[in-house]
Enzyme design. Structure first.
Site, mmCIF file in Angstrom:
data_model
loop_
_atom_site.group_PDB
_atom_site.id
_atom_site.type_symbol
_atom_site.label_atom_id
_atom_site.label_comp_id
_atom_site.label_asym_id
_atom_site.label_seq_id
_atom_site.Cartn_x
_atom_site.Cartn_y
_atom_site.Cartn_z
ATOM 1 C CB VAL A 260 -21.433 13.212 -17.768
ATOM 2 C CG1 VAL A 260 -21.913 13.250 -16.313
ATOM 3 C CG2 VAL A 260 -20.407 14.002 -18.192
ATOM 4 C CB ALA A 261 -25.143 9.313 -18.559
ATOM 5 C CD GLU A 265 -19.514 10.933 -13.281
ATOM 6 O OE1 GLU A 265 -19.787 11.228 -14.484
ATOM 7 O OE2 GLU A 265 -20.458 10.136 -12.954
ATOM 8 C CG ASP A 307 6.514 -19.808 10.276
ATOM 9 O OD1 ASP A 307 6.921 -20.768 9.839
ATOM 10 O OD2 ASP A 307 6.715 -18.876 11.262
ATOM 11 C CG ASP A 561 7.208 -15.415 13.339
ATOM 12 O OD1 ASP A 561 7.649 -16.347 12.559
ATOM 13 O OD2 ASP A 561 7.093 -15.591 14.584
ATOM 14 C CG ASP A 565 7.698 -16.812 7.397
ATOM 15 O OD1 ASP A 565 7.732 -17.959 6.947
ATOM 16 O OD2 ASP A 565 7.722 -16.673 8.534
ATOM 17 C CG ASN A 655 -23.993 10.533 -12.576
ATOM 18 O OD1 ASN A 655 -24.969 10.241 -12.627
ATOM 19 N ND2 ASN A 655 -23.208 10.631 -13.787
ATOM 20 C CG ASP A 659 -22.196 7.704 -9.217
ATOM 21 O OD1 ASP A 659 -23.567 7.126 -9.089
ATOM 22 O OD2 ASP A 659 -21.430 7.953 -10.076
#
Length: 823
Positions: A260-261, A265, A307, A561, A565, A655, A659
């Site tokens: 987990v550390a 996450e 183009d 366009d 293309d 976290n 995070d």
């Protein structure tokens, strides 16, 4: 052939070749997108942590990790839920009906029922229903720009062309989806459905894989690296636990806490939210993003392969030069130009008729000549229609001849030397030239030649599809930013070179489609380094050029366009389509659609992409230094024979908060004013480079060091219980990391400089403090996390230690006084 196919033969051929439609291809299902989200290495690590928690009975911890896993998966799934609809757009390009001759009858049928061998007639305004070999034409002009890139209409004939002639030079052919602008024609269907040129392009587009964005690749690489780290440290700690006689349950608890550390996450959520904000910012600049990772990829772009027609130019013929004979009035020229003219412009601005004649009407408007008023009340008493063979047209109005035509037809070398010199000059610059003449009407019954002989030239005009003014400025900005711009067009080499010169591109060398065919891969790689203009290219040539640039390490953005293309747009790292004048095909194949068709929007998009990349590095440094600090504290404490200094739920709580909230605020840092004055980063440069890794290690060890110090003080001199020592460590680490957000804002100078420009940062700090206060102050939540209450003296120690990483970093920068290389 005169009678056409009978119904039995039609049915037989339809059974062989199928309907005149493009085959539908399976969409990417929602289930497939969901499965793709679950293939991440980070997801796999979290899933293993959930199973391990369940196995040892830590159901609350397992449920918490599972919730994180579920939220990340949902965010990614919703963001990436999309389908590629290029095939549907290609089907919309085809005509719905066709005028066909079968079994001595002429009838209008659904175009889907056409088969090779059918005789089809077309006239002005029709959409061509299949690929057709012409056998009869009458002043037939067809617009093929969406298919070939040719900006002007093509005069069609029944003449045979050389084998292998470029698409734009096959004058005896009509192609599916192109539009008849003038005249009429009749021919034999030679290809339907997937066998047409449009069908071939559809197959090219469908067989082209979209490129993975650098950010995607970087995050996947990071996920794999984290997997190895977790497995390695987990095995090391398990071995250490066995040596020390720890119970299996305790070893599993520590390993889960370590996993987990280490695992970030919040990384997928923050990365997705960062790109989403970038997408919204780009939308304010009229750029609609269809694939989120494309936002960041733009910042890495090193080559824009554009183009010409409709992208760098407006795909709109304009009068750009006017030369008058001595003594001639401009009004005389414009009056003749608009009256000897069959085109019109609707009140809503839509043109009707030949593009060259529409250009004359627009030129008259630009010159202030009221052509609509001039046309009112005037009637032609006679006319000589335009003929592609004679290249001239004339009308008689109020006893006066008004004529227009090719300069070599209307100009007299003895009488008009100055105009002929002007024509030569404009021709050298790839302008289409047209002479205008007026004169008195000869006697009744005069022949066409006598009519034209009475007309005297009043001037010549130069017509072209000029570069967009904003495109010229945008090309200059891209060059300053180290981004190379190349032009890839189906137009003629001379026209392409002339436009390139006006845009500021290297135009001395032009490479054509046949030359690309003749070059092997090595030769092509050498040539493209020195050429910025590629002309007379087919869709497969564009695709090969893009792949050659990518093979050379370039990150390529392709703009376009037209139908032609689509394959290159899909192959490109970033496909950019013009939304207003672009075809459905181009829009559906692209990653980004410019709603204003403004090439300069690409400049803003690249600037935004670079801002996003720098901010990803900022929050990456902040986020990973946090995880390193927690891992450092846990690993060292266990190595010293001490209990784990943080419980798994404590780590997970922090976290999720650190995070996401402060990291997201860092992702919203404003753009650096110098972002477009430096070259793009190399393709091989990782998201988290060596310089960023150094800063992660430094900050992680500083924050981890003060956290470990707090834990050792709590277990030693302060004589705190295990829960209190963990709480002291929790507070110290949290406060130190929140202050370290100012270290992450920049890699040089004061971390507080310009902080007032980011109000999200201060809001994030306030929200984080409130949530941490809730974890410590609300008893049920405090008990769930395993936290305890602390005396004021312990709080003072925690906060005193927390300011150390900030003071050390800012003092070192103040003393160093110089910027370190960003990476």
């Amino acid at each position: 052939m005169e009678v056409g196919l009978d119904l039995d033969e039609v049915e037989r051929r339809r059974r062989v070749v199928g309907p005149n439609a493009l085959a539908e291809r399976a969409r990417l299902s929602a289930g497939a997108i969901l499965v793709d989200q679950l293939r991440s290495a980070v997801v796999a690590l979290l899933a293993v942590a959930v199973l391990a928690g369940i196995a040892i009975g830590e159901l609350i911890e397992a449920a918490a990790v599972a919730t994180v896993l579920l939220v990340n998966t949902i965010v990614g799934f919703v963001t990436e839920l999309r389908a590629v609809r290029s095939m549907e757009a290609l089907q919309r390009l085809t005509a719905s009906t066709a005028d066909v001759e079968r079994h001595d009858r002429r009838d209008e049928i659904d175009a889907i029922d056409l088969v090779p061998g059918d005789i089809v007639s077309v006239e002005a305004g029709d959409r061509v229903p299949a690929d057709i070999r012409l056998v009869e034409v009458s002043d037939l002009e067809v617009e093929e720009s969406a298919l070939t890139g040719e900006s002007s209409t093509v005069d069609k004939s029944c003449d045979a062309v050389a084998e292998g002639a470029p698409l734009a030079e096959r004058v005896s052919m009509l192609f599916t989806g192109t539009t008849v602008r003038a005249g009429r024609g009749r021919g034999v269907v030679v290809a339907t459905g997937a066998s047409t040129e449009v069908g071939r392009i559809a197959d090219l587009a469908a067989s082209t894989d979209t490129m993975q964005a650098p950010l995607q690749a970087g995050l996947e690489q990071l996920g794999r690296a984290l997997s190895l780290v977790v497995v390695g440290l987990g095995l090391a700690l398990a071995l250490l636990g066995v040596v020390r006689g720890m119970e299996l349950r305790e070893i599993a608890e520590v390993s889960i806490a370590l996993a987990v550390a280490i695992v970030p996450e919040g990384l997928p959520a923050v990365a997705t939210l960062t790109l989403t904000v970038g997408m919204r910012r780009m939308a304010r600049h009229q750029a609609l993003v269809r694939r989120l990772p494309t936002v960041e990829t733009l910042g890495s772009t090193s080559v824009i392969a554009s183009d010409k027609t409709g992208t760098l130019t407006a795909n709109e013929m304009r009068v750009v030069e006017v030369h008058l004979t001595d003594g001639a009035a401009p009004e005389s020229l414009w009056r003749a130009a608009v009256l000897c003219n069959d085109a019109d412009i609707a009140p809503d601005g839509d043109p009707v008729g030949d593009p060259t004649e529409v250009a004359l009407l627009r030129g008259a408007t630009d010159a202030g000549f009221e052509w609509r008023t001039e046309r009112e009340g005037t009637a032609r008493s006679d006319e000589v229609p335009f003929d592609s063979a004679t290249k001239r047209m004339a009308v008689v109005v109020d006893g006066e001849i008004l004529a227009k035509g090719a300069p070599e037809v209307l100009l007299d070398p003895d009488r008009d030397p100055a105009l002929l010199a002007a024509v030569d000059d404009m021709t050298d610059r790839a302008l289409r030239t047209l002479a205008i003449a007026v004169g008195p009407t000869p006697t009744d019954g005069a022949s066409d030649d006598e009519l034209f002989a009475s007309a005297v030239a009043v001037g010549v005009v130069g017509i072209s599809d000029p570069p967009r003014p904003e495109a010229i400025d945008a090309v200059a900005v891209c060059h300053r930013a180290g981004v190379r711009v190349v032009m890839i067009t189906g137009d003629q080499p001379r026209t392409a070179a002339a436009v390139a010169r006006e845009l500021g591109l290297r135009h001395g060398l032009v490479m054509t489609g046949p030359e690309i065919d003749e070059a092997d891969d090595d030769t092509l790689a050498d040539r493209i380094a020195d050429v910025d203009v590629f002309a007379r290219v087919a869709p497969e040539h564009k695709l090969r050029l893009v792949r050659a640039l990518q093979a050379d390490g370039e990150i390529v953005a392709v703009t376009g366009d037209g139908v032609n293309d689509a394959p290159a747009l899909r192959q490109a790292d970033v496909g950019i389509a013009m939304g207003r004048t672009g075809t459905d095909v181009a829009r559906e194949a692209a990653d980004i659609v410019l709603t204003t068709d403004d090439f300069s929007t690409i400049e803003h998009a690249i600037r935004e992409g670079r801002r996003i990349f720098e901010n990803i590095r900022r929050f990456g440094q902040f986020l990973f230094s946090w995880h390193l600090s927690v891992v450092f504290v846990v690993v060292v404490a266990i190595a010293l024979g001490l209990p784990a200094p943080l419980a798994g739920l404590m780590i997970l709580w922090n976290n999720l908060i650190i995070d996401v909230i402060p990291s997201f605020a860092l992702a919203l840092e404003p753009s650096d004013d110098e972002s477009m004055d430096t070259p793009p980063r190399p393709k091989t440069e990782p998201v988290i480079g060596a310089g960023t890794v150094r800063r992660i290690v430094t900050q992680g060890l500083l924050v981890g060091g003060v956290g470990l110090t707090a834990y050792l003080l709590g277990r030693g001199p302060l004589d705190l219980s295990l829960d209190q020592a963990r709480t002291l460590t929790f507070i110290t680490l949290t406060a130190a990391q929140l202050l370290a957000v100012f270290n992450a804002r920049t890699d040089h100078g004061s971390g507080f400089r310009g902080a007032s420009r980011n109000p999200y940062l201060w809001a994030a700090l306030a929200v984080t403090l409130v949530l941490e206060a809730a974890a410590l102050g609300i008893a049920p939540l405090r008990d769930l996390l395993g936290l305890a209450t602390l005396a004021p003296s312990a709080w003072a120690i925690a906060l005193g230690l927390a300011v150390v990483p900030l003071l050390v970093t800012q003092s070192a920068r103040l003393v160093g006084g110089r910027r370190s290389p960003a990476s």
